[in-house]
Design an enzyme around this catalytic site. Structure first.
Site, short mmCIF file in Angstrom:
data_model
loop_
_atom_site.label_atom_id
_atom_site.label_comp_id
_atom_site.label_asym_id
_atom_site.label_seq_id
_atom_site.Cartn_x
_atom_site.Cartn_y
_atom_site.Cartn_z
N SER A 49 0.80 -1.23 0.00
CA SER A 49 0.00 0.00 0.00
C SER A 49 0.83 1.28 0.00
CB SER A 49 -0.93 0.01 1.23
OG SER A 49 -0.20 -0.18 2.42
N ASP A 104 -3.55 7.54 8.51
CA ASP A 104 -4.42 6.60 9.22
C ASP A 104 -3.54 5.85 10.22
OD1 ASP A 104 -3.05 4.71 7.71
OD2 ASP A 104 -4.73 4.26 6.38
N HIS A 123 -0.46 4.39 7.60
CA HIS A 123 0.19 5.05 6.47
C HIS A 123 0.54 6.52 6.74
CE1 HIS A 123 -2.39 1.76 4.89
NE2 HIS A 123 -1.27 1.48 4.23
#
Length: 378
Positions: free
Chosen positions: A58, A352, A355
């Site tokens: 991600s 978040d 990340h």
């Protein structure tokens, strides 16, 4: 539901129940700060890197998971809050990823798109795309459990992309593009957080043994990229995993020295350092064996830890929680439009519970340009 997501989901339910019992509600504090801008680097836009191809998880995924049947997606608000147009694209960030910022700094293009984005044309491929998939890892089981693209899947898509590029400019020109391109790899974090720490008795004798297993997979992947023409390769190490907000939350709820305390998990940070030491040794060995290549280790551990330990020096005052929701467990589907979001994400290291914010990504790119770019364009 992925077990790691189940843990954080249950943690959130407990947190909501605790909030319901209290008579006091703490309103959001609004922070105002000037957005951090990178100082100009005169050698960046003049480099001869003409394309960026990204692989991994991600950290580099700009939306490849959007149409996959997986929980690991970020194509919903508030993701993309500070992205151009203020739209969620699938990036696990409030704005741009490091690959986007780097591409812009190098004068290649404004963002690195997702290969699976239907709007990406064959011509777009010539300056680079990302094959990365949120929730993926070096362990095939990691990708399988999250129903996302494995490293092997990503390599297959790159092979497909090469054929599409050849249809546009021919085989010889594609060879030149690939040799001059920068290949970036960021993966491994999900393996330890979702697999080893969650299922420590899965059959691996030790964490060190699991690290060896990961790095064997990475070595095969780098060798395959080399065979397909890659010559400039940057491999990202693990971050200080124990300082990720979600890891602090989980460990604060489990019987340990960290119980009921939101502090970095020292043991997990030491584990990350051990992996990174082995990774650097692997990169050095590959550099000696892959003729004509330049491989570099992209350190994110120390730059991130420096921000965490010295937040005020860089304009931060939120280091233990993300901007989305409570910032302690929200990520992917748990970070959504129903959660409150901080007003000024540039004051936060994390967007978040896992990340980094765009501002943090800018710091990481600044470090990359100053320390690694000269090696890659030599």
């Amino acid at each position: 539901m992925n077990f790691h997501f189940l843990i954080v989901y249950l943690a959130k339910q407990r947190q909501l129940k605790m909030q319901a019992k209290t008579t006091l509600f703490s309103p959001l504090i609004v922070f105002f700060n000037i957005i951090f801008f990178l100082p100009p680097l005169t050698n960046a836009s003049s480099s001869n890197i003409t394309a960026i191809f990204a692989f991994g998880d991600s950290v580099f995924d700009p939306g490849n998971n959007n149409d996959l049947s997986t929980l690991v997606r970020a194509n919903h608000r508030p993701y993309g809050k500070d992205f151009p147009g203020h739209v969620p694209t699938g990036r696990f960030c409030n704005g741009k990823l490091t690959t986007d910022i780097l591409a812009s700094q190098l004068g290649i293009k404004q963002v690195i798109p997702a290969y699976l984005d239907p709007k990406v044309s064959d011509n777009d491929l010539l300056t680079g795309v990302s094959f990365a998939s949120g929730g993926s890892g070096l362990d095939e089981l990691t990708a399988k459990e999250n129903n996302v693209l494995s490293i092997e899947n990503q390599l297959n898509y790159f092979e497909q992309a090469l054929k599409r590029m050849q249809n546009v400019v021919g085989k010889t020109e594609v060879k030149n593009i690939v040799e001059k391109a920068l290949f970036m790899i960021a993966t491994g974090t999900n393996d330890v957080t979702n697999n080893f720490y969650t299922f420590p008795t899965r059959g691996y004798l030790s964490l060190s043994g699991y690290h060896d297993f990961q790095l064997n997979s990475l070595e095969d992947f780098v060798n395959d990229l080399y065979k397909m023409g890659a010559r400039r390769i940057a491999v990202t190490g693990l971050p200080p995993v124990g300082c990720l907000p979600v890891q602090m939350t989980i460990n604060s709820l489990l019987p340990s020295f960290h119980m009921l305390q939101r502090v970095c998990v020292k043991k997990q940070n030491l584990d990350s350092q051990a992996y990174n030491n082995k990774l650097q040794a692997l990169i050095s060995r590959l550099q000696d064996t892959l003729s004509g290549s330049t491989l570099v280790y992209m350190d994110v551990y120390n730059p991130l830890l420096n921000l965490i330990n010295n937040p005020s020096a860089y304009g931060y005052d939120r280091i233990h929680e993300g901007c989305c929701g409570t910032g302690s467990i929200e990520m992917g589907p748990l970070c959504n439009g129903f959660d409150p979001t901080c007003m000024n994400s540039s004051r936060y290291i994390f967007w978040d519970a896992v990340h980094p914010t765009q501002t943090t990504n800018e710091h990481l790119v600044h470090n990359f340009l100053q320390t690694l770019l000269p090696q890659l364009v030599d």
